[in-house]
Enzyme design. Structure first.
Site, PDB file in Angstrom:
ATOM      1  N   GLU A  89       0.926  -1.227  -0.206  1.00 52.99           N
ATOM      2  CA  GLU A  89       0.169  -0.071  -0.079  1.00 52.99           C
ATOM      3  C   GLU A  89       1.486   0.802  -0.013  1.00 52.99           C
ATOM      4  OE1 GLU A  89      -2.831  -0.994  -0.951  1.00 52.99           O
ATOM      5  OE2 GLU A  89      -3.783  -1.870   0.853  1.00 52.99           O
ATOM      6  N   HIS A 112      -3.752   2.664   8.265  1.00 56.14           N
ATOM      7  CA  HIS A 112      -4.363   1.722   7.375  1.00 56.14           C
ATOM      8  C   HIS A 112      -4.791   0.433   8.081  1.00 56.14           C
ATOM      9  CE1 HIS A 112      -6.928  -0.342   3.938  1.00 56.14           C
ATOM     10  NE2 HIS A 112      -5.827  -1.076   3.771  1.00 56.14           N
ATOM     11  N   HIS A 152      -8.490  -2.589   8.287  1.00 57.71           N
ATOM     12  CA  HIS A 152      -9.251  -3.576   8.175  1.00 57.71           C
ATOM     13  C   HIS A 152     -10.197  -3.847   9.473  1.00 57.71           C
ATOM     14  CE1 HIS A 152      -6.696  -5.261   5.263  1.00 57.71           C
ATOM     15  NE2 HIS A 152      -6.543  -4.122   4.609  1.00 57.71           N
ATOM     16  N   TYR A 177     -17.914  13.928  18.559  1.00 59.06           N
ATOM     17  CA  TYR A 177     -16.507  13.603  18.608  1.00 59.06           C
ATOM     18  C   TYR A 177     -15.585  13.749  17.636  1.00 59.06           C
ATOM     19  CZ  TYR A 177     -16.190  15.028  23.944  1.00 59.06           C
ATOM     20  OH  TYR A 177     -15.917  15.423  24.927  1.00 59.06           O
ATOM     21  N   HIS A 209     -12.558  -2.019   1.713  1.00 57.85           N
ATOM     22  CA  HIS A 209     -11.671  -2.314   2.740  1.00 57.85           C
ATOM     23  C   HIS A 209     -11.245  -2.462   3.583  1.00 57.85           C
ATOM     24  CE1 HIS A 209      -7.459  -1.861   0.429  1.00 57.85           C
ATOM     25  NE2 HIS A 209      -7.217  -2.913   1.040  1.00 57.85           N
TER      26      HIS A 209
END
Length: 218
Positions: A71, A90, A92, A117, A157
């Site tokens: 990535e 990043h 999952h 928030y 994703h």
């Protein structure tokens, strides 16, 4: 961020302990004066040591360490579009991934402003069109978003979040997951998100990040 290598590995352990990076999923990077440090490919975030990070030049050229996550183009695209970003996370994480699989009427706003928030720490969150993990098309989709953002959901994703430092990126990633969980809990109910006046008040009081976005489909 005095020790960027340690910041990455400690963030990885924290996110894994919270259940937000199952298995070998997820990747983290930090911007340094001479490039980017990023987690290696095929490794979970829970057991990394500072010496095991991949070092890249500012253009993404692999300079030292193990092979980096696939990535890398995604991380570089996020740094390129936001000079203030110093860290990228990043994940999952389950609830955010679930929301990334839902159809939406507004891809520029796929997580509603349910709490103050979320508006203050994350802000408007676009849904990035699907492309295979690591594909340059994914980075191109990120570059094409027509307004500034701190977090996005990659379609089918998962979430990607930037921060002015690693701590901010981690906190925002956690907030994205919590807001996604609330969003799913409210499916089928009459949710009451914050209205534009309330968001504007948060922007005035706390610098909330909710930039104007074009109407989806135009």
């Amino acid at each position: 961020m005095n020790d960027p290598r340690r910041a990455v590995t400690e963030a990885g352990r924290r996110l894994h302990a919270l259940g937000l990076s199952p298995g070998n999923s997820g990747n983290i990077s930090v911007r340094t004066p001479d490039g980017v440090l990023v987690t290696p490919t095929g490794r979970g975030l829970d057991g990394l040591t500072p010496e095991e990070l991949a070092a890249l030049d500012t253009d993404g050229t692999h300079r030292a360490g193990p092979p980096p996550t696939k990535e890398v183009p995604l991380h570089l695209a996020l740094y390129a579009r936001d000079p203030s970003a110093r860290a990228v996370v990043h994940l999952h994480s389950a609830h955010a991934v679930a929301v990334s699989c839902l159809k939406t009427d507004d891809p520029y706003n796929c997580l509603p402003p349910l709490t103050a928030y979320f508006v203050m720490s994350v802000g408007r969150t676009p849904l990035i069109p699907y492309a295979a993990p690591g594909d340059e098309a994914l980075a191109a989709h990120v570059r094409a978003v027509p307004f500034p953002f701190r977090a996005a959901l990659l379609a089918n994703h998962g979430p990607v979040v930037t921060g002015g430092d690693m701590e901010q990126a981690v906190r925002s990633a956690i907030e994205v997951e919590e807001t996604a969980r609330l969003h799913l809990l409210l499916q089928g109910h009459r949710a009451r998100p914050l209205n534009p006046a309330q968001i504007a008040d948060l922007a005035r009081r706390h610098g909330a990040h909710w930039p104007a976005a074009p109407v989806a489909g135009r």
